[in-house]
Design an enzyme around this catalytic site. Structure first.
Site, PDB file in Angstrom:
ATOM      1  N   SER A  43      30.127  11.926  36.759  1.00 19.22           N
ATOM      2  CA  SER A  43      30.316  10.604  36.150  1.00 19.22           C
ATOM      3  C   SER A  43      30.827   9.566  37.146  1.00 19.22           C
ATOM      4  CB  SER A  43      31.341  10.709  35.018  1.00 19.22           C
ATOM      5  OG  SER A  43      31.016  11.754  34.145  1.00 19.22           O
ATOM      6  N   CYS A 148      46.286  21.800  19.843  1.00 20.34           N
ATOM      7  CA  CYS A 148      46.103  20.937  18.656  1.00 20.34           C
ATOM      8  C   CYS A 148      46.491  21.625  17.344  1.00 20.34           C
ATOM      9  CB  CYS A 148      44.666  20.441  18.591  1.00 20.34           C
ATOM     10  SG  CYS A 148      43.438  21.724  18.873  1.00 20.34           S
ATOM     11  N   HIS A 241      42.190  19.952  11.486  1.00 20.59           N
ATOM     12  CA  HIS A 241      42.419  21.396  11.367  1.00 20.59           C
ATOM     13  C   HIS A 241      43.214  21.684  10.090  1.00 20.59           C
ATOM     14  CE1 HIS A 241      40.803  21.716  15.280  1.00 20.59           C
ATOM     15  NE2 HIS A 241      41.889  21.942  15.986  1.00 20.59           N
TER      16      HIS A 241
HETATM   17  P1  NAP Z   1      35.463  17.810  26.981  1.00 15.57           P
HETATM   18  O1  NAP Z   1      34.876  16.997  25.890  1.00 15.57           O
HETATM   19  O2  NAP Z   1      34.692  18.965  27.509  1.00 15.57           O
HETATM   20  O3  NAP Z   1      35.857  16.816  28.219  1.00 15.57           O
HETATM   21  C1  NAP Z   1      36.267  17.320  29.479  1.00 15.57           C
HETATM   22  C2  NAP Z   1      36.523  16.190  30.468  1.00 15.57           C
HETATM   23  O4  NAP Z   1      36.898  16.788  31.725  1.00 15.57           O
HETATM   24  C3  NAP Z   1      35.291  15.293  30.743  1.00 15.57           C
HETATM   25  O5  NAP Z   1      35.718  13.970  30.933  1.00 15.57           O
HETATM   26  C4  NAP Z   1      34.741  15.856  32.057  1.00 15.57           C
HETATM   27  O6  NAP Z   1      34.062  14.864  32.831  1.00 15.57           O
HETATM   28  C5  NAP Z   1      36.036  16.243  32.756  1.00 15.57           C
HETATM   29  N1  NAP Z   1      35.761  17.246  33.786  1.00 15.57           N
HETATM   30  C6  NAP Z   1      35.061  18.415  33.662  1.00 15.57           C
HETATM   31  N2  NAP Z   1      34.986  19.041  34.849  1.00 15.57           N
HETATM   32  C7  NAP Z   1      35.620  18.253  35.746  1.00 15.57           C
HETATM   33  C8  NAP Z   1      35.855  18.344  37.163  1.00 15.57           C
HETATM   34  N3  NAP Z   1      35.403  19.381  37.888  1.00 15.57           N
HETATM   35  N4  NAP Z   1      36.577  17.349  37.756  1.00 15.57           N
HETATM   36  C9  NAP Z   1      37.011  16.292  37.045  1.00 15.57           C
HETATM   37  N5  NAP Z   1      36.803  16.132  35.713  1.00 15.57           N
HETATM   38  C10 NAP Z   1      36.123  17.112  35.076  1.00 15.57           C
HETATM   39  O7  NAP Z   1      36.869  18.444  26.536  1.00 15.57           O
HETATM   40  P2  NAP Z   1      37.936  17.877  25.439  1.00 15.57           P
HETATM   41  O8  NAP Z   1      37.702  18.480  24.115  1.00 15.57           O
HETATM   42  O9  NAP Z   1      38.021  16.394  25.573  1.00 15.57           O
HETATM   43  O10 NAP Z   1      39.281  18.555  25.964  1.00 15.57           O
HETATM   44  C11 NAP Z   1      39.937  18.102  27.137  1.00 15.57           C
HETATM   45  C12 NAP Z   1      41.218  18.908  27.336  1.00 15.57           C
HETATM   46  O11 NAP Z   1      42.089  18.693  26.214  1.00 15.57           O
HETATM   47  C13 NAP Z   1      40.966  20.420  27.392  1.00 15.57           C
HETATM   48  O12 NAP Z   1      41.866  20.992  28.307  1.00 15.57           O
HETATM   49  C14 NAP Z   1      41.251  20.879  25.956  1.00 15.57           C
HETATM   50  O13 NAP Z   1      41.637  22.208  25.888  1.00 15.57           O
HETATM   51  C15 NAP Z   1      42.384  19.932  25.558  1.00 15.57           C
HETATM   52  N6  NAP Z   1      42.511  19.652  24.112  1.00 15.57           N
HETATM   53  C16 NAP Z   1      41.428  19.314  23.346  1.00 15.57           C
HETATM   54  C17 NAP Z   1      41.605  19.019  21.993  1.00 15.57           C
HETATM   55  C18 NAP Z   1      40.477  18.630  21.078  1.00 15.57           C
HETATM   56  O14 NAP Z   1      40.712  18.481  19.861  1.00 15.57           O
HETATM   57  N7  NAP Z   1      39.254  18.441  21.584  1.00 15.57           N
HETATM   58  C19 NAP Z   1      42.888  19.052  21.440  1.00 15.57           C
HETATM   59  C20 NAP Z   1      43.962  19.368  22.259  1.00 15.57           C
HETATM   60  C21 NAP Z   1      43.765  19.672  23.591  1.00 15.57           C
HETATM   61  P3  NAP Z   1      32.435  14.766  32.890  1.00 15.57           P
HETATM   62  O15 NAP Z   1      31.992  14.154  31.591  1.00 15.57           O
HETATM   63  O16 NAP Z   1      32.210  13.876  34.039  1.00 15.57           O
HETATM   64  O17 NAP Z   1      31.930  16.166  33.057  1.00 15.57           O
END
Ligand code: NAP
Length: 349
Positions: A43, A148, A241
């Protein structure tokens, strides 16, 4: 805090499911001005509108749509960096940027168990911010959000823990699809189905509350000693949830006393009148079919924990149902509230 003094902030992982929620919730925020966004090399260098697959129902804020996405190892000017980074990369990036003087407020699991890092739920354990003075990041710092599904559970348990003491907790979750990020679970796996496994989730639910409810003294958190058993399921709900909970309490309590404890629960974020603080952290429903994800996940800005169906249990003392918005209270909203608390308590210099 007046508008001229807004604190500059950035979002790491800005293209992801949590990152997008950060961008939505930071639009017109009274304390914070979003000035920088970063994501992976896929990105970086693109304008945000071209890099992101925006999945929220409000448009991308115009100013952010035009911003260029940075690499996570760039130089940042923001004082606070909110992190929604994938856990495979979050740990090292967050430590490096904290070492460069940024305050990292993270949703990822990597630093949650660092001895000097608060696993913060502002209403539940704001006293754990005292750990920050034991960190070695200079002007920088790291604070983390719990998982979460842990957040809603801990908010509902806090008034019971304070008033009656917790002895044992059993929880079964029905977790929304947005909790798996984007694109998350394949449609062929989840339509007409329930998946009775979410990797690592049961372990987080069984351990994180012990740190959250732990006692802080002299730079150390002494873990709480109640027992927790958890089972987690992925269900075909978009956001929110739902969790069925059973508890055994250390002291006897009537149903009326428990409901009063929930209704009267207020904490420092409410006293400080922080922008994202729910007016009432726990909302108890008397209707026997409530709470439900589609109906109640957005209650009180998506920051309230909804509770219902309190009744006696044949195995434990009581059982009840809770609902919490996973990407708002359980992720971006919870982190922003944490940063508001830092600002409101003079922890951002
Ligand atoms: P996601 O939709 O998969 O987003 C992941 C993000 O990380 C994207 O912006 C991605 O960028 C970036 N990323 C991936 N590989 C990378 C790299 N090598 N270097 C730099 N950036 C990188 O995940 P999400 O659901 O938003 O969750 C994000 C974090 O929050 C996770 O650790 C998850 O466990 C935690 N979390 C999520 C929730 C939930 O409800 N979803 C709740 C609590 C905690 P690109 O688009 O450029 O690949």
């Amino acid at each position: 805090m007046n508008l001229a003094n807004k604190i500059p902030v950035g979002v790491l992982g800005a293209t992801g499911s949590v990152g997008q929620k950060f961008i939505q919730l930071l639009e017109e925020h009274p304390y914070f001005e979003l000035i920088e966004i970063a994501a992976s090399d896929r990105s970086a260098g693109k304008q945000y509108k071209d890099a992101v697959n925006w999945i929220l129902s409000t448009p991308i804020p115009e100013k952010i749509a035009q911003l260029q996405v940075k690499q996570c190892d760039s130089a940042f000017s923001a004082r606070i960096l909110f992190s929604g980074l994938d856990a495979s990369v979050a740990g090292e990036i967050e430590s490096t940027l904290a070492g460069r003087g940024h305050i990292i407020v993270s949703n990822s699991k990597n630093h949650r168990w660092d001895a000097d890092v608060p696993l913060l739920i502002p209403e539940v354990n704001h006293g754990h911010l005292a750990l920050l003075k034991h960190q070695n990041y200079g002007k920088g710092a790291i604070i983390t959000n719990p998982n979460c599904s842990t957040i809603g559970l801990a908010v509902a348990l806090k008034p019971l823990h304070d008033a009656f003491g917790l002895e044992q907790v059993n929880v079964v979750t029905m977790q929304a699809l947005s909790g798996a990020g984007y694109p998350g679970v394949s449609s062929l796996d989840i339509i007409d189905n329930v998946v009775p496994f979410i990797g690592g989730e049961e372990e987080k639910l069984e351990t994180e509350p012990k740190k959250i409810f732990g006692k802080y003294a002299n730079g150390i958190i002494e873990l709480a000693d109640f027992k927790i058993s958890a089972q987690t399921n992925r269900v075909a709900v978009l956001d929110g949830h739902l969790e069925t909970v059973q508890v055994t309490l250390r002291e006897k309590a009537s149903p009326e006393a428990i409901i009063e404890a929930w209704k009267n629960f207020r904490s420092l974020p409410q006293e400080l009148d922080l922008p994202l603080a729910p007016l009432q952290p726990v909302h108890y429903f008397t209707e026997e079919r409530y709470p439900q994800p589609r109906l109640h996940r957005n209650l009180d800005k998506g920051m309230a924990t909804s509770v219902g169906r309190l009744r006696r249990c044949n195995l434990f003392d009581y059982k009840f149902v809770i609902l919490s918005h996973n990407t708002v209270r359980g992720a971006a909203g919870g982190s922003i509230l944490g940063a508001e608390l830092l600002a409101g308590t003079g922890n951002i210099m």
